[in-house]
Design an enzyme around this catalytic site. Structure first.
Site, PDB file in Angstrom:
ATOM      1  N   ASP A 164       0.838  -1.202   0.000  1.00 45.71           N
ATOM      2  CA  ASP A 164       0.000   0.000   0.000  1.00 45.71           C
ATOM      3  C   ASP A 164       0.870   1.248   0.000  1.00 45.71           C
ATOM      4  OD1 ASP A 164      -2.535  -0.966   0.001  1.00 45.71           O
ATOM      5  OD2 ASP A 164      -3.008  -0.419   2.051  1.00 45.71           O
ATOM      6  N   TYR A 217       2.001   4.782   1.601  1.00 46.11           N
ATOM      7  CA  TYR A 217       1.924   5.348   2.947  1.00 46.11           C
ATOM      8  C   TYR A 217       0.662   6.204   3.050  1.00 46.11           C
ATOM      9  CZ  TYR A 217       6.896   4.076   3.313  1.00 46.11           C
ATOM     10  OH  TYR A 217       8.092   3.401   3.341  1.00 46.11           O
ATOM     11  N   PHE A 264       7.835   2.117  -0.692  1.00 44.77           N
ATOM     12  CA  PHE A 264       8.842   2.316   0.356  1.00 44.77           C
ATOM     13  C   PHE A 264       9.445   3.720   0.377  1.00 44.77           C
ATOM     14  CE2 PHE A 264       8.995  -2.324  -0.367  1.00 44.77           C
ATOM     15  CZ  PHE A 264       8.689  -2.763   0.909  1.00 44.77           C
ATOM     16  N   HIS A 276      10.016  -9.450   5.274  1.00 47.99           N
ATOM     17  CA  HIS A 276       9.747  -8.032   5.005  1.00 47.99           C
ATOM     18  C   HIS A 276      10.648  -7.160   5.882  1.00 47.99           C
ATOM     19  CE1 HIS A 276       7.410  -4.263   4.787  1.00 47.99           C
ATOM     20  NE2 HIS A 276       6.912  -4.753   3.669  1.00 47.99           N
TER      21      HIS A 276
END
Length: 293
Positions: A138, A140, A151, A260
């Site tokens: 998703d 932010y 990211f 992750h």
């Protein structure tokens, strides 16, 4: 010409804005635009809101208008090479429903990233320039963070925890110091497709735009790359990304998987994965310039 002669007053700009809206906006959007204007004007932030809605105009006009030679086809404003490869998706029922949903969401409240940056990952990294694909989930959902690259955050925004861990791994893997900015545009321009599975999100509501069609669209992008290109590096961190990239042919591409970079899982296999050096070694072995991570 002096500044007073070329600078419009705020009232003139609003008048031009309204005229533009009535001249070129689809009829179905006009009432929504003016509803938002009335609300925003009452809030007192005229100048800021004016710029915001000019951005929305560009977003709706450029991304979700019909092609002149086919009134049923969507003319999505995405980088030209990607448009050619993904053209079949734009006419599918799921994508038409998705555009309706996204349009309503931007009209009703704060949504990230800004409309003009929804396809930023594609626009910065044309199809034939892709070397590495990093899959996120998703955008932010905090103010000023998302700008269309997974990211990554805008200049001046504090690093989210996952990004901090990514930079720590780069330091341990390649010896590079922690950068001063979390903006990964520099990666995208070198051929790193920083692709979230879902390209928009409602403010402060993680996952709010999941299962609306974005996943199918980004699946198509990944599949097209995997089938039409060779010797790419796919970096899949976490179970979600690994499931999304499960179909990629490992004999045709390098697929790197690990935990992750989230603080919840980074010590369970993300730290020490050496993905950045492995990616560069693979690229160099196939005659490509390595990435300056």
């Amino acid at each position: 010409m002096c500044q007073n002669e070329i600078k419009k007053t705020e009232a003139q700009r609003y008048r031009d804005f309204i005229l533009l809206t009535y001249t070129i906006f689809p009829l179905c959007l006009r009432d929504s635009v003016f509803d938002i204007l009335r609300f925003d004007t009452a809030s007192g932030s005229r100048t800021h809101i004016f710029h915001t809605h000019i951005g929305h105009i560009r977003f709706f006009l450029r991304m979700f208008v019909t092609k002149p030679n086919n009134t049923n086809a969507m003319n999505v404003q995405i980088e030209e090479s990607w448009k050619q490869h993904l053209a079949p998706e734009f006419d599918k029922p799921y994508f038409i429903k998705l555009t309706d949903f996204v349009r309503q969401e931007y009209q009703q409240g704060a949504v990230y990233p800004p409309g003009r940056l929804i396809f930023n990952a594609f626009n910065l990294c044309p199809f034939d320039c892709v070397k590495v694909v990093i899959i996120g989930q998703d955008p932010y959902h905090g103010p000023g963070q998302a700008h269309g690259l997974c990211f990554s955050v805008n200049d001046g925004i504090p690093f989210p925890p996952s990004l901090v861990n990514i930079f720590k791994e780069i330091h341990d893997d390649l010896g590079k110091p922690m950068p001063t900015s979390g903006n990964l545009t520099r990666w995208a321009r070198q051929g790193v497709l920083l692709l979230n599975a879902t390209l928009t999100v409602r403010a402060h509501q993680a996952g709010s735009h999941q299962r609306q069609g974005w996943e199918e669209f980004t699946d198509a992008a990944i599949r097209t790359l995997a089938e039409e290109r060779e010797h790419l590096v796919f970096i899949l961190w976490g179970a979600y990304a690994q499931k999304k990239g499960a179909f990629i042919d490992r004999s045709r591409h390098l697929v790197l998987t690990s935990a992750h970079p989230s603080p919840l899982s980074a010590r369970n296999g993300f730290f020490g994965n050496h993905h950045f050096s492995q990616a560069n070694a693979y690229l160099e072995s196939h005659g490509e310039t390595p990435i300056e991570w």
